[in-house]
Enzyme design. Structure first.
Site, PDB file in Angstrom:
ATOM      1  N   LYS A 169     -56.571 -69.446 -27.377  1.00 32.16           N
ATOM      2  CA  LYS A 169     -56.705 -70.874 -27.060  1.00 32.16           C
ATOM      3  C   LYS A 169     -58.137 -71.156 -26.579  1.00 32.16           C
ATOM      4  O   LYS A 169     -59.069 -70.501 -27.024  1.00 32.16           O
ATOM      5  CB  LYS A 169     -55.632 -71.302 -26.054  1.00 32.16           C
ATOM      6  CG  LYS A 169     -54.230 -70.886 -26.540  1.00 32.16           C
ATOM      7  CD  LYS A 169     -53.109 -71.491 -25.758  1.00 32.16           C
ATOM      8  CE  LYS A 169     -51.778 -71.029 -26.356  1.00 32.16           C
ATOM      9  NZ  LYS A 169     -50.633 -71.622 -25.689  1.00 32.16           N
TER      10      LYS A 169
ATOM     11  N   HIS B 247     -50.257 -75.709 -34.509  1.00 29.36           N
ATOM     12  CA  HIS B 247     -49.808 -75.320 -33.173  1.00 29.36           C
ATOM     13  C   HIS B 247     -49.359 -76.572 -32.425  1.00 29.36           C
ATOM     14  O   HIS B 247     -49.940 -77.641 -32.587  1.00 29.36           O
ATOM     15  CB  HIS B 247     -50.943 -74.621 -32.424  1.00 29.36           C
ATOM     16  CG  HIS B 247     -50.485 -73.981 -31.157  1.00 29.36           C
ATOM     17  ND1 HIS B 247     -50.245 -74.710 -30.013  1.00 29.36           N
ATOM     18  CD2 HIS B 247     -50.180 -72.696 -30.860  1.00 29.36           C
ATOM     19  CE1 HIS B 247     -49.819 -73.889 -29.070  1.00 29.36           C
ATOM     20  NE2 HIS B 247     -49.771 -72.663 -29.555  1.00 29.36           N
TER      21      HIS B 247
ATOM     22  N   SER C  88     -44.244 -67.524 -24.364  1.00 34.05           N
ATOM     23  CA  SER C  88     -44.025 -66.664 -23.191  1.00 34.05           C
ATOM     24  C   SER C  88     -43.624 -65.235 -23.549  1.00 34.05           C
ATOM     25  O   SER C  88     -42.831 -64.610 -22.838  1.00 34.05           O
ATOM     26  CB  SER C  88     -43.002 -67.302 -22.238  1.00 34.05           C
ATOM     27  OG  SER C  88     -43.491 -68.546 -21.755  1.00 34.05           O
TER      28      SER C  88
ATOM     29  N   GLY D 299     -46.229 -71.119 -22.597  1.00 32.49           N
ATOM     30  CA  GLY D 299     -46.956 -71.139 -21.339  1.00 32.49           C
ATOM     31  C   GLY D 299     -46.090 -71.441 -20.124  1.00 32.49           C
ATOM     32  O   GLY D 299     -46.604 -71.710 -19.036  1.00 32.49           O
TER      33      GLY D 299
ATOM     34  N   GLU E  74     -49.845 -77.525 -29.554  1.00 33.62           N
ATOM     35  CA  GLU E  74     -50.911 -78.151 -28.759  1.00 33.62           C
ATOM     36  C   GLU E  74     -51.818 -79.010 -29.631  1.00 33.62           C
ATOM     37  O   GLU E  74     -52.452 -79.946 -29.138  1.00 33.62           O
ATOM     38  CB  GLU E  74     -51.698 -77.067 -27.999  1.00 33.62           C
ATOM     39  CG  GLU E  74     -50.859 -76.501 -26.859  1.00 33.62           C
ATOM     40  CD  GLU E  74     -51.195 -75.085 -26.445  1.00 33.62           C
ATOM     41  OE1 GLU E  74     -52.268 -74.569 -26.822  1.00 33.62           O
ATOM     42  OE2 GLU E  74     -50.357 -74.473 -25.745  1.00 33.62           O
TER      43      GLU E  74
ATOM     44  N   GLU F  49     -42.293 -71.488 -32.482  1.00 29.93           N
ATOM     45  CA  GLU F  49     -42.703 -71.592 -31.083  1.00 29.93           C
ATOM     46  C   GLU F  49     -42.038 -72.805 -30.445  1.00 29.93           C
ATOM     47  O   GLU F  49     -42.551 -73.919 -30.553  1.00 29.93           O
ATOM     48  CB  GLU F  49     -44.226 -71.745 -30.979  1.00 29.93           C
ATOM     49  CG  GLU F  49     -44.995 -70.576 -31.552  1.00 29.93           C
ATOM     50  CD  GLU F  49     -46.380 -70.496 -30.931  1.00 29.93           C
ATOM     51  OE1 GLU F  49     -46.667 -69.449 -30.335  1.00 29.93           O
ATOM     52  OE2 GLU F  49     -47.144 -71.464 -31.015  1.00 29.93           O
TER      53      GLU F  49
ATOM     54  N   ASN G  36     -53.420 -65.549 -29.545  1.00 29.74           N
ATOM     55  CA  ASN G  36     -54.070 -66.864 -29.587  1.00 29.74           C
ATOM     56  C   ASN G  36     -54.752 -67.079 -28.241  1.00 29.74           C
ATOM     57  O   ASN G  36     -54.084 -67.359 -27.247  1.00 29.74           O
ATOM     58  CB  ASN G  36     -52.994 -67.927 -29.857  1.00 29.74           C
ATOM     59  CG  ASN G  36     -53.516 -69.337 -29.754  1.00 29.74           C
ATOM     60  OD1 ASN G  36     -54.726 -69.566 -29.654  1.00 29.74           O
ATOM     61  ND2 ASN G  36     -52.604 -70.301 -29.785  1.00 29.74           N
TER      62      ASN G  36
END
Ligand code: PGA
Length: 250
Positions: free
Chosen positions: A14, A97, A212, A173, A99, A167, A12
């Site tokens: 992003k 996701h 991660s 991250g 985010e 996730e 991904n």
């Protein structure tokens, strides 16, 4: 027990990458023969999908979107539909996701509508779920993931159209990952949920771990039970790291 699903390593990107970044995709394609044990997918930003898909035609590397609108077309400024992603050469799309859930206020119902849109367009829906740090600290991880699965995964899933990505928000991250036991606990929980809800395919739907994942921890994570691959963010931006992760899959 049916055979384990083939691992999928999905990258991904992003909101990273310009046309120059497609050199990394070239390198992934060039190295993909060395990681024949895994399916490979790269999800670049929407601006790069058509160019990425043109490069990936006839290779082992698939191209996917990072999000889609639930509608096929219409007055939705700035949005991209699943049909458009398909037309540009995608075979899959990430939906839900964290985010998007956090940054764009996407509810489980919105994520579910996006997954349905993916299927309508003929794309594989990669549905993301995962708890926050506060939810984990409160002992709510499985409750939250169960609620997200119930609300975000449409009826009609199969091994051919659905992938689940676990996730944990606090691992994305951050360089922090759950313990092996914590990953296995949630993946087993998701597997049981899938077996109850999509009986014929519950064993075959892939469950990816994301958060991660990097070359140094990939082998350990990818060999855990009910982990059928990884959704990789930061480490997918460098072809060598992405390929090293894929090489670590069983
Ligand atoms: P990360 O991101 O690998 O950079 O933690 C994972 C993701 O958000 O899919």
């Amino acid at each position: 027990m049916a055979a384990n699903p083939r691992p999928l390593i999905a990258g991904n990107w992003k909101m990273n990458g310009t046309r120059a970044s497609l050199a990394e995709l070239d390198a992934v394609i060039a190295g993909s023969g060395q990681v024949a044990q895994a399916d490979l997918l790269i999800c670049p930003p929407a601006t790069l999908i058509a160019a990425a898909a043109a490069k990936a035609v006839g290779t082992r590397v698939g191209i996917g979107g990072q999000d889609c609108h639930a509608a096929a077309s219409g007055a939705h400024t700035g949005d991209v539909s699943a049909e458009m992603l398909k037309d540009a050469g995608s075979t899959a799309v990430i939906v839900g996701h964290s985010e998007r859930r956090t940054g764009h206020g996407e509810t489980d119902a919105a994520v579910r509508a996006k997954a349905e849109a993916a299927w309508r367009a003929g794309l594989v829906a990669i549905v993301c779920v995962g708890e926050t740090q506060a939810e984990r600290d409160a002992g709510q991880a499985t409750t939250v993931v169960g609620r997200q699965l119930a609300g975000s995964v449409p009826q009609g899933g199969s091994a051919a159209n659905l992938v689940i990505a676990y996730e944990p928000v606090w691992a994305i991250g951050t360089g922090r990952t759950p313990t092996n036991l914590e990953i296995e606990e949630i993946h087993r929980f998701i597997r049981n949920n899938l077996m109850q809800n999509i009986k014929d395919f519950g064993l075959q739907v892939k469950i990816l771990y994301g958060g991660s994942v990097k070359p140094s921890n990939a082998a350990e994570i990818l060999n855990l039970s009910d982990v059928n691959g990884a959704l990789v963010g930061g480490a997918s931006l460098k072809a060598s790291d992405f390929l090293a992760i894929a090489a670590a899959s069983p």
